[in-house]
Design a protein around this motif. Structure first.
Motif, PDB file in Angstrom:
ATOM      1  N   VAL A 112      15.124  -0.586  36.030  1.00 29.46           N
ATOM      2  CA  VAL A 112      15.331  -0.444  34.533  1.00 29.46           C
ATOM      3  C   VAL A 112      14.295  -1.225  33.741  1.00 29.46           C
ATOM      4  N   TYR A 113      13.069  -0.565  33.268  1.00 31.98           N
ATOM      5  CA  TYR A 113      11.945  -1.412  32.519  1.00 31.98           C
ATOM      6  C   TYR A 113      12.369  -1.576  31.070  1.00 31.98           C
ATOM      7  N   GLY A 114      13.003  -0.558  30.704  1.00 30.95           N
ATOM      8  CA  GLY A 114      13.097  -0.745  29.132  1.00 30.95           C
ATOM      9  C   GLY A 114      14.308  -1.745  28.885  1.00 30.95           C
ATOM     10  N   GLN A 115      14.348  -2.225  27.581  1.00 37.61           N
ATOM     11  CA  GLN A 115      15.509  -3.220  27.296  1.00 37.61           C
ATOM     12  C   GLN A 115      16.797  -2.188  26.996  1.00 37.61           C
ATOM     13  N   PRO A 116      17.978  -2.581  27.772  1.00 39.13           N
ATOM     14  CA  PRO A 116      18.871  -1.785  27.544  1.00 39.13           C
ATOM     15  C   PRO A 116      19.489  -1.888  25.966  1.00 39.13           C
ATOM     16  N   ILE A 117      20.046  -0.704  25.376  1.00 34.08           N
ATOM     17  CA  ILE A 117      20.426  -0.592  24.004  1.00 34.08           C
ATOM     18  C   ILE A 117      21.696  -0.856  23.999  1.00 34.08           C
ATOM     19  N   VAL A 118      22.651  -1.253  23.040  1.00 34.12           N
ATOM     20  CA  VAL A 118      24.183  -1.309  22.874  1.00 34.12           C
ATOM     21  C   VAL A 118      24.451  -0.676  21.408  1.00 34.12           C
ATOM     22  N   TYR A 434      10.501 -12.886  35.349  1.00 33.23           N
ATOM     23  CA  TYR A 434      10.791 -11.798  35.921  1.00 33.23           C
ATOM     24  C   TYR A 434      10.490 -11.923  37.478  1.00 33.23           C
ATOM     25  N   GLU A 435       9.322 -12.471  37.808  1.00 34.72           N
ATOM     26  CA  GLU A 435       9.134 -12.457  39.120  1.00 34.72           C
ATOM     27  C   GLU A 435       9.998 -13.325  40.061  1.00 34.72           C
ATOM     28  N   ASP A 436      10.401 -14.514  39.620  1.00 34.56           N
ATOM     29  CA  ASP A 436      11.458 -15.307  40.311  1.00 34.56           C
ATOM     30  C   ASP A 436      13.035 -14.987  39.956  1.00 34.56           C
ATOM     31  N   GLY A 437      13.098 -13.922  39.198  1.00 30.12           N
ATOM     32  CA  GLY A 437      14.382 -13.498  38.917  1.00 30.12           C
ATOM     33  C   GLY A 437      15.322 -14.413  37.853  1.00 30.12           C
ATOM     34  N   LEU A 438      14.778 -15.161  37.371  1.00 29.54           N
ATOM     35  CA  LEU A 438      15.520 -16.245  36.380  1.00 29.54           C
ATOM     36  C   LEU A 438      15.730 -16.001  35.086  1.00 29.54           C
ATOM     37  N   LEU A 439      16.836 -16.244  34.400  1.00 32.55           N
ATOM     38  CA  LEU A 439      17.123 -16.126  33.175  1.00 32.55           C
ATOM     39  C   LEU A 439      17.278 -17.533  32.480  1.00 32.55           C
ATOM     40  N   TYR A 440      16.355 -17.885  31.456  1.00 29.67           N
ATOM     41  CA  TYR A 440      16.075 -19.276  31.017  1.00 29.67           C
ATOM     42  C   TYR A 440      16.736 -19.285  29.473  1.00 29.67           C
ATOM     43  N   LEU A 441      17.736 -20.300  29.284  1.00 30.13           N
ATOM     44  CA  LEU A 441      18.122 -20.487  27.789  1.00 30.13           C
ATOM     45  C   LEU A 441      17.483 -21.786  27.205  1.00 30.13           C
ATOM     46  N   LEU A 442      16.452 -21.641  26.414  1.00 29.65           N
ATOM     47  CA  LEU A 442      15.674 -22.663  25.839  1.00 29.65           C
ATOM     48  C   LEU A 442      16.517 -22.986  24.501  1.00 29.65           C
ATOM     49  N   ASP A 443      16.136 -24.343  24.189  1.00 29.59           N
ATOM     50  CA  ASP A 443      16.408 -24.979  22.909  1.00 29.59           C
ATOM     51  C   ASP A 443      15.420 -24.485  21.940  1.00 29.59           C
ATOM     52  N   PRO A 444      15.769 -23.910  20.742  1.00 33.60           N
ATOM     53  CA  PRO A 444      14.884 -23.336  19.811  1.00 33.60           C
ATOM     54  C   PRO A 444      14.225 -24.131  19.120  1.00 33.60           C
ATOM     55  N   ALA A 445      14.686 -25.470  19.074  1.00 33.24           N
ATOM     56  CA  ALA A 445      13.916 -26.552  18.289  1.00 33.24           C
ATOM     57  C   ALA A 445      12.755 -27.264  19.224  1.00 33.24           C
ATOM     58  N   SER A 446      12.983 -27.083  20.540  1.00 33.82           N
ATOM     59  CA  SER A 446      11.925 -27.997  21.475  1.00 33.82           C
ATOM     60  C   SER A 446      11.502 -26.934  22.604  1.00 33.82           C
ATOM     61  N   THR A 457      15.202  -9.707  40.829  1.00 30.27           N
ATOM     62  CA  THR A 457      13.909  -9.522  40.058  1.00 30.27           C
ATOM     63  C   THR A 457      13.926  -8.594  39.175  1.00 30.27           C
ATOM     64  N   ALA A 458      13.015  -9.116  38.137  1.00 28.25           N
ATOM     65  CA  ALA A 458      13.051  -7.890  36.972  1.00 28.25           C
ATOM     66  C   ALA A 458      11.724  -7.439  36.798  1.00 28.25           C
ATOM     67  N   PRO A 459      11.536  -6.179  36.136  1.00 32.67           N
ATOM     68  CA  PRO A 459      10.153  -5.643  35.841  1.00 32.67           C
ATOM     69  C   PRO A 459       9.299  -6.399  34.957  1.00 32.67           C
ATOM     70  N   HIS A 460       8.131  -6.202  34.825  1.00 31.99           N
ATOM     71  CA  HIS A 460       7.108  -7.025  33.940  1.00 31.99           C
ATOM     72  C   HIS A 460       7.544  -6.927  32.525  1.00 31.99           C
ATOM     73  N   VAL A 473      20.127  -7.502  31.017  1.00 29.20           N
ATOM     74  CA  VAL A 473      18.603  -7.511  31.308  1.00 29.20           C
ATOM     75  C   VAL A 473      18.517  -6.444  32.445  1.00 29.20           C
ATOM     76  N   GLY A 474      17.576  -5.731  32.181  1.00 25.23           N
ATOM     77  CA  GLY A 474      17.257  -4.590  33.207  1.00 25.23           C
ATOM     78  C   GLY A 474      16.531  -5.435  34.291  1.00 25.23           C
ATOM     79  N   THR A 475      16.650  -4.885  35.589  1.00 22.88           N
ATOM     80  CA  THR A 475      16.214  -5.484  36.622  1.00 22.88           C
ATOM     81  C   THR A 475      15.584  -4.255  37.814  1.00 22.88           C
ATOM     82  N   LEU A 476      14.951  -4.752  38.673  1.00 19.77           N
ATOM     83  CA  LEU A 476      14.362  -3.543  39.584  1.00 19.77           C
ATOM     84  C   LEU A 476      15.479  -2.689  40.050  1.00 19.77           C
ATOM     85  N   THR A 477      16.886  -3.251  40.141  1.00 19.56           N
ATOM     86  CA  THR A 477      17.685  -2.481  40.579  1.00 19.56           C
ATOM     87  C   THR A 477      18.846  -2.072  39.954  1.00 19.56           C
TER      88      THR A 477
END
Length: 485
Positions: A112-118, A434-446, A457-460, A473-477
């Protein structure tokens, strides 16, 4: 990575050169706010129907099925790439981040390369096997699936790195017809736009949507589809490797399944792909596309640019850096990042790493930027909240402020190498490594890491979807769902 452009053409086979001028002052046009509550599905995915032959026709509703009934779209829906036609990537009202966890993983028949839609309480995803799925957001199980065509095996392509090559771009939902639109590439080098009933999975619209110039099989359709004024806009670039004869272009197809198809092609001899995953950003009712490097390094050919096209695909404005010839010679073009609309300005970075701020009313042609600064090499779509742009950098997300005068300033650079396209919701910036298959949640301020999860693993250029009470999140599977708390 590929890029492309083309000459201006409208209608069916009529070509004309557009005049560049100041955009008329029209109200901002966003996707109409309406969507169907998805009904109980028909034809669950174990035996998907074979796709129809590509042609210009409307598929009528079969006896005994019920089409979707358009209804209001809420802020909790995500009907297009990065939520809306401005490509803000912001999910209003998304649940506040607590302790995030994986809710489910759904294995589909391809990447799944494209973003899922809802929309209407259903998750829609498309695969490189040319299949569209409607998934239950609570369980990830398929309510229905529809196999549209046979994808192109890599050995049949002149180059490229997706195998097989099927549906790569992010789909779009049309609230006026109740259809989910997907662009499928299929054997023989065909490019076909399908309109699939959101409630039942019935294919109702099938239109050929071939690029107007070059060899069709040399074109790859990666840019997100855009819905505007009753048309679906489809942008084309080339395959990885920039091989064969492709020319960047945009094709506009009416959502009703009939009527003339319009097109624009960048006026170059080859290349100039329009391939950034975010597709067009819409500003004042016009479409803004980033264009990659063209073949020319002497006479200007309209490549390495940001284009503004009106809904009829007439060229109305354009910007290129003064370094366009060197950019073309060294593959350092703007086409890797979708334009970011920041108030009355537009920010673009691309492969060279220089960030350019443009006046949204007048792009200024070659060297016509309002301001510029070094930002990063950027690939994919950005998120925009107020005057801050979260830029998809190859060495990790950056937050860039663009003030009212158009002056850009880098606020922070995250310490993690997450290279996906960021989105914003629940008090966090969501970005995929996407290459290491991780989803990060970051602080928007810092930009500091608040949490990380393993998703596979996710697509580029992967980008999360934030809708309802979950992220997808779309992944390679297939697709992974994440609960924010």
């Amino acid at each position: 990575m590929t890029t492309g452009r083309g000459t201006t053409s409208t209608g069916t086979g009529t070509t004309s050169t557009g005049t560049i001028g100041r955009r008329r002052a029209t109200p901002a046009t966003a996707m109409a706010a309406a969507v169907a509550l998805v009904a109980a599905a028909a034809g669950c995915g174990s035996e998907p129907a074979a796709g129809p032959t590509p042609s210009e026709q409307t598929i009528t509703t079969p006896s005994g099925t019920t089409a979707a009934s358009p209804g209001p779209v809420g802020d909790a829906d995500w009907p297009t790439y990065h939520h809306d036609n401005a490509r803000t990537g912001v999910a209003p009202g998304f649940p506040t981040l607590g302790t995030a966890s994986v809710a489910w993983t759904s294995r589909l028949d391809g990447a799944v390369y494209g973003q899922p839609i809802v929309v209407g309480g259903m998750v829609y995803a498309a695969t490189e096997n040319d299949t569209v799925y409607a998934l239950d957001p609570a369980t990830g199980k398929a309510k229905w699936s529809r196999h549209l065509a046979t994808p192109v095996p890599q050995h049949d392509l002149p180059c490229g790195n997706i195998d097989p090559l099927g549906i790569t771009s992010t789909m779009v939902y049309d609230p006026a017809t109740g259809l989910v639109f997907a662009l499928a590439e299929s054997t023989g080098g065909h490019h076909t736009l399908y309109g699939v009933d959101a409630a039942t999975g019935t294919v109702r619209v099938v239109r050929a949507a071939e690029p107007p110039k070059g060899d069709p099989i040399a074109h790859q359709q990666r840019s997100a589809l855009t819905l505007l004024d009753g048309k679906v806009y489809v942008a084309y670039g080339g395959l990885a490797g920039d091989c064969a004869h492709y020319i960047g272009s945009v094709v506009a197809v009416p959502t009703v399944g009939n009527g003339p198809v319009a097109s624009y092609a960048v006026p170059t001899t080859r290349e100039a792909g329009i391939w950034a995953p975010g597709g067009a950003a819409v500003l004042d009712g016009h479409l803004l596309y980033a264009v990659g490097n063209g073949e020319s390094t002497s006479g200007y050919d309209g490549s390495d640019s940001v284009l503004e096209l009106d809904p009829q695909l007439k060229l109305t404005d354009r910007f290129s850096p003064s370094t366009w010839a060197d950019d073309n010679a060294h593959d350092l073009d703007l086409g890797s990042m979708s334009p970011a609309v920041v108030g009355t300005h537009v920010l673009i970075a691309g492969k060279r790493g220089t960030g350019y701020v443009l006046d949204g009313k007048h792009f200024g042609g070659i060297g016509g930027e309002v301001a510029k600064t070094e930002i990063c090499k950027a690939f994919g779509g950005s998120a925009v909240n107020g005057d801050t742009v979260y830029v998809p950098c190859t060495d990790g997300t950056r937050a860039v402020r663009v003030d009212s005068a158009g002056k850009p300033q880098v606020l922070w650079h995250t310490t993690v190498p997450a290279r996906g396209a960021p989105v914003l919701g629940g008090g966090a910036v969501w970005v995929v490594d996407y290459e290491d298959g991780l989803l990060y949640l970051l602080d928007p301020a810092s930009g500091a890491v608040r949490q990380k999860l393993s998703i596979g693993t996710a697509p580029h250029f992967a980008s999360p979807t934030l809708a309802g009470e979950q992220a997808y999140v779309g992944t390679l599977t297939g697709v992974v769902a994440v609960r924010p708390s």
